[in-house]
Structure formats: structure tokens, C-alpha cells
Design an enzyme around this catalytic site. Structure first.
Site, mmCIF file in Angstrom:
data_model
loop_
_atom_site.group_PDB
_atom_site.id
_atom_site.type_symbol
_atom_site.label_atom_id
_atom_site.label_comp_id
_atom_site.label_asym_id
_atom_site.label_seq_id
_atom_site.Cartn_x
_atom_site.Cartn_y
_atom_site.Cartn_z
ATOM 1 N N HIS A 170 -1.960 -14.303 -4.934
ATOM 2 C CA HIS A 170 -0.909 -13.391 -5.362
ATOM 3 C C HIS A 170 -0.644 -13.602 -6.839
ATOM 4 O O HIS A 170 -0.685 -14.724 -7.338
ATOM 5 C CB HIS A 170 0.377 -13.662 -4.578
ATOM 6 N N ASN A 172 1.970 -11.793 -10.166
ATOM 7 C CA ASN A 172 2.951 -10.801 -10.577
ATOM 8 C C ASN A 172 3.390 -11.150 -11.995
ATOM 9 O O ASN A 172 3.729 -12.298 -12.275
ATOM 10 C CB ASN A 172 4.163 -10.821 -9.634
#
Length: 365
Positions: A170, A172
Site C-alpha cells: 500500500h 499513499n
């Protein structure tokens, strides 16, 4: 009596039917409103920032350029490994801005991989502002009056591979601005990070992943890696389980303690090293043989992933509170996951080692 009872029953059924019809109409209106909030376009606009207002040299426009370039390069690298292209949806938002969602589903290597870019602005309710930042001091004595003018741009991705020996990853990276509200001056800050969630512990892989991001951090501030590694372990804690979602990485938020130019350079370096940190690990393991038991363990760990994202993740909360695009917000969810009742891995097993590493964070580099 029987006739009266039958008549009342018929009236009740009619009333219930009418209520259900009204409810369906109401739900349909809500769905229609939600659909109207997104204008799907065949081709993404050249820019999603405010034309004529956010000039090319503004931080808003420059950050958008960084994340859109990163979306292109990362999707190209993932598609090259998988052999399947990403599906793209581009949309604009009447309130301001829009986004580009790219998803690779049912691929050869990844069951599901998504890389989303969004650039949104307008006003948001105070509770959304609180969800967007972890800095409680900024929100003291502000009340709930009015709506907060804001700008938010970010790139977000989650990748769930098929093979349980390949880790989920992940990342971000985001930039946020608010204008003056309830006596609070306008604010700006950066946030983000990259973290990894394997189903099995492979120390060499973790050294590569963490080593890549330590090198990124060291190029900008030698204190960054230790600080952001620890922050990552703290943020991705599933409190009701007493374990982390994965084996960490870097994470930072509310970062505005220095010149924004310096933080922009760091964020750019970090997002541009996603491929280097992650893809060599996937290539190494994507053809590894695996058992049904190992696949089941991957499913259980995916369940933990879902728990964290739905219960604790601030990005998910912010997206839902600002009426964001649901498909983009929940793109992080795996296609499949499992919750076995009171599952306990066998002591001394590879599964138990992973659980121990999630409960007791390790320093890899």
C-alpha cells in the site's frame, strides 16, 4: 371478526407495501444523487486543479503533476509484470476537481491492484476536517459551525497478489490545504507513506523494502527513517487485535515543519521509489509453489487488512465523510478474505512467526 381482521391485515399489507415503495423511491433518489455527484468523462482533463486560479507554479498544480506522473509510471511497471492492462475511470466533481481511478482485476499476478489519483476542493463538514488530520491541537475550541474550505490532492494504491508468498503493498501520498475557518488560520500539510503486508516473513525481502525507503529518507533528513518507521508501526496498529496490519514501512502526516519545497521533494522521491521497493519482491516470488493452507493463511491476513481499513484508516473515513467516490475509496479492499473463528497458528510455524512480527515490530535495516 374474521372479516375485520382480514381487512386490517390487508390494510397493513398495503401500508407496508406503500412504505417499502416509498423507501425504494427514496433509496433510488439517494443513488441518483450520488451518481449525479460524479461526472464520468471519456478522457481525463489535462489538469484537475482550478483553471486560471491554480497556476503551474502553485503547490497545488505541481503536486498534481507529481502524482499523475507517478500513477502512469507505477501502472506501467505493474502491467508489464502482470501482462494485463489497468482499466481506467476518469471523473469530475461538480463541487470542484475530480479523479482518475485505475484498477487491474483478475490479473495473472495480482488478483486486484488499484492506483487512484484525486484532486478535490470545495468545502467539507468539520467532522471531515477532524478525520483528515491527527493533530488535535489544531481543532481545539473550533466548534461545528459552517463548513471548512479545503483542497486535497493525493495518490493512493493497494495491490493484492495471487500468490501468498508475494506481499500486499500500500502507498499513499497527499497534499492538503484549508482556508481560514472559525478563527483558525489557513493550514497546509503533506502526508503519506509506503508499507508492506506479507503473509510470510522473508527477512531478505524486508531488508530490501525497508532499505529502499531508508535510503529515500536519508537523502532528505537522516532522522526521517527512524521517525517515520516508528510512526508507521503505530499508525497501522489494529487496536482490537493488538497486532499491526503488516510489517511496516514509512508513514507521516501533518508534515509542515519546514519549507514546503523540501517536503515536496521528499514526497516525490518516496512515491517514485514504490516500484524499486516492491516489484523485485513480487518478481522473486510470483511463481513460487504454494499449498491450500498457505492460501488460507493469506485470506486470514487479508481479513485483518479489511478490519484496519474500515475501522481505523483516516483516509477511508475522510473519503466517506466528504461524499467521495465509493468505488475509489473501497478500491483497497481485496476481492476475497476470510475470518475463521478463533484461528490460532501452530506454535513455531511460519504463520506464527508472521503473527509475532505483527505483534512485536522488528527493525529490518
Amino acid at each position: 371478526m374474521a372479516l375485520q381482521a382480514s381487512s386490517r391485515s390487508l390494510q397493513q399489507r398495503r401500508a407496508f407495501s406503500s412504505a417499502q415503495t416509498s423507501k425504494r423511491v427514496s433509496v433510488t433518489k439517494v443513488r441518483a444523487t450520488a451518481i449525479e455527484a460524479e461526472n464520468y468523462v471519456k478522457q481525463a482533463p489535462q489538469t484537475l486543479v482550478r483553471p486560471g486560479i491554480d497556476t503551474e507554479d502553485s503547490m497545488r498544480a505541481r503536486f498534481e503533476k507529481v502524482i499523475r506522473n507517478a500513477q502512469d509510471s507505477i501502472c506501467n511497471a505493474i502491467s508489464e509484470i502482470d501482462g494485463k492492462p489497468f482499466h481506467q475511470d476518469a471523473w469530475t466533481r461538480p463541487g470542484g476537481g475530480g479523479g482518475i481511478s485505475r484498477v487491474l482485476q483478475d490479473g495473472n499476478v495480482w488478483e486486484k491492484a488499484g492506483v487512484n489519483v484525486s484532486v478535490v476542493y470545495g468545502t467539507m463538514p468539520p467532522e471531515a476536517y477532524r478525520a483528515a488530520t491527527g493533530n488535535a491541537e489544531r481543532l481545539k475550541n473550533t466548534g461545528d459551525g459552517g463548513r471548512v474550505p479545503f483542497f486535497a490532492a493525493g495518490i493512493s494504491s493497494v495491490m493484492h497478489p495471487r500468490n501468498p508468498h508475494c506481499p500486499t503493498m500500500h502507498f499513499n501520498y497527499r497534499y492538503f490545504e484549508t482556508e481560514e475557518w472559525n478563527g483558525i488560520p489557513g493550514q497546509w500539510w503533506f502526508g503519506g507513506g509506503t508499507d508492506i503486508t506479507p503473509s510470510y516473513v522473508v527477512p531478505e525481502d524486508m531488508k530490501h523494502f525497508h532499505g529502499t525507503y531508508k535510503a529515500v529518507c536519508d537523502r532528505h533528513d537522516p532522522a526521517y527513517y527512524e521517525k517515520f518507521r516508528t510512526w508507521c508501526d503505530e499508525y497501522f496498529l489494529i487496536k482490537h487485535r493488538g497486532e499491526r496490519r503488516g510489517l511496516g514501512g514509512i508513514f507521516f502526516d501533518d508534515l509542515n515543519d519546514r519549507n514546503p519545497e523540501d517536503i515536496l521533494k521528499f514526497s516525490t522521491d518516496a512515491v517514485n521509489n514504490v516500484v524499486e521497493a516492491y516489484c523485485p519482491i513480487v518478481k522473486k516470488h510470483m511463481n513460487d509453489p504454494f499449498t491450500a493452507q498457505e492460501k488460507e493463511w493469506q485470506q486470514i491476513r487479508r481479513g485483518r487488512y479489511v478490519e484496519f481499513n474500515l475501522v481505523y484508516d483516516r483516509g477511508t473515513t475522510f473519503g466517506l465523510k466528504t461524499g467521495g467516490r465509493i468505488e475509489s475509496i473501497l478500491m483497497s479492499m481485496p476481492q476475497t478474505a476470510s475470518w475463521l473463528y478463533d484461528h490460532q497458528p501452530k506454535a513455531g510455524s511460519p504463520e506464527a512467526e508472521l503473527l509475532d512480527a505483527c505483534r512485536n515490530p522488528r527493525v529490518w535495516v
